[in-house]
Scaffold this active site. Structure first.
Site, mmCIF file in Angstrom:
data_model
loop_
_atom_site.group_PDB
_atom_site.id
_atom_site.type_symbol
_atom_site.label_atom_id
_atom_site.label_comp_id
_atom_site.label_asym_id
_atom_site.label_seq_id
_atom_site.Cartn_x
_atom_site.Cartn_y
_atom_site.Cartn_z
ATOM 1 N N CYS A 94 0.812 -1.219 0.000
ATOM 2 C CA CYS A 94 0.000 0.000 0.000
ATOM 3 C C CYS A 94 0.856 1.286 0.000
ATOM 4 O O CYS A 94 1.405 1.638 -1.021
ATOM 5 C CB CYS A 94 -0.976 -0.010 1.168
ATOM 6 S SG CYS A 94 -2.350 1.144 0.931
ATOM 7 N N ARG A 128 -13.116 5.379 -2.500
ATOM 8 C CA ARG A 128 -12.306 4.440 -1.709
ATOM 9 C C ARG A 128 -12.551 3.031 -2.206
ATOM 10 O O ARG A 128 -13.700 2.595 -2.356
ATOM 11 C CB ARG A 128 -12.666 4.542 -0.221
ATOM 12 C CG ARG A 128 -11.655 3.851 0.649
ATOM 13 C CD ARG A 128 -11.357 4.647 1.918
ATOM 14 N NE ARG A 128 -10.061 4.258 2.446
ATOM 15 C CZ ARG A 128 -8.942 4.928 2.296
ATOM 16 N NH1 ARG A 128 -8.962 6.060 1.621
ATOM 17 N NH2 ARG A 128 -7.806 4.513 2.792
ATOM 18 N N HIS A 190 -3.612 -5.969 1.927
ATOM 19 C CA HIS A 190 -3.344 -5.879 3.362
ATOM 20 C C HIS A 190 -3.800 -7.167 4.009
ATOM 21 O O HIS A 190 -4.072 -8.162 3.375
ATOM 22 C CB HIS A 190 -4.159 -4.726 3.970
ATOM 23 C CG HIS A 190 -3.599 -3.369 3.741
ATOM 24 N ND1 HIS A 190 -2.427 -2.949 4.306
ATOM 25 C CD2 HIS A 190 -4.081 -2.327 3.034
ATOM 26 C CE1 HIS A 190 -2.209 -1.694 3.953
ATOM 27 N NE2 HIS A 190 -3.182 -1.286 3.176
#
Length: 238
Positions: A94, A128, A190
């Site tokens: 990320c 998002r 993640h």
């Protein structure tokens, strides 16, 4: 003497969504096989001789932390490029993945310089991209969790980590996820990515052992039943 040396880079700044689990996963898989391992934490401003390490892991973080890390990475840029060229294994997730590209422009217009290991750039967006993600990679299917508004676009010729099956990936449009340069991997997965994907963890270990010892490596099998079951459940929710 330890067989492999792992560096957790910027653990204090870039450890959102449990990215530290990637370091724990690598360490345990080495120890379970009887392979010696050292783990170092290296923070902003601390010295690091990249030639002396085998695997570098760095995660994601909040915007303020990313600004501080960006400046530190620029100072280390030449050494990192040399290490990547020498085959040191990197896993960047990320925020650090974004800074390993040419630049990251936030949604507010602030430009953070990258170090250009990946031929890519990231632009902040208002949408998002969040949720479980499934990716087909050369080492099999990868499952993870993504949560980012940055849209990373790879240049033509830049190898991706894999193709998105479900989820958003780099930018929500290209169908690509992550990037790979030599043994340097970038990804938005993640959650953390290696415990859910033990075959990917072993791929990093094999590459590091090959670089260290110069021989093809066959790793002793481990019982990954629980890890693979968890990944299967997560993939079903993507």
């Amino acid at each position: 003497m330890s067989d492999l040396r792992i560096v957790h880079l910027y653990a204090a700044h870039m450890n959102i969504y449990g990215d530290a689990g990637n370091v724990i996963c690598l360490r345990r898989r080495l120890e379970w096989r009887g392979i010696g391992v050292e783990v170092w934490r290296v923070e902003v401003g601390e010295p690091l001789d990249f030639a002396s390490v085998d695997i570098v892991v760095a995660g994601g973080g909040e915007d303020r932390a990313q600004v501080e890390v960006a400046a530190d990475l620029v100072r280390r840029s030449a050494a990192i490029h040399e290490a990547v060229g020498d085959g040191v294994v990197f896993l960047t997730v990320c925020g650090t993945y974004q800074l390993f590209g040419r630049r990251f422009v936030t949604v507010g217009g602030q430009e953070l310089p990258g170090i250009g290991v990946f031929a890519a750039e990231t632009l902040g967006g208002t949408r998002r991209m969040i949720g479980n993600v499934v990716v087909e990679a050369p080492w099999g299917r990868l499952v993870g969790f993504e949560n980012h508004s940055g849209r990373t676009v790879l240049d033509t010729g830049q190898e991706s980590l894999g193709s998105v099956v479900r989820g958003h990936g780099n930018d929500g449009d290209s169908g690509e996820e992550g990037a790979v340069t030599v043994n340097c991997f970038g990804t938005y997965l993640h959650g953390s990515v290696l415990p859910k994907n033990p075959h990917f963890a072993d791929e990093l270990i094999r590459r590091a052992l090959f670089r260290r010892h110069g021989d093809d490596v066959t790793l002793d099998p481990l019982d990954d039943h629980l890890e693979l079951t968890a990944a299967e459940v997560a993939a079903g929710r993507a």
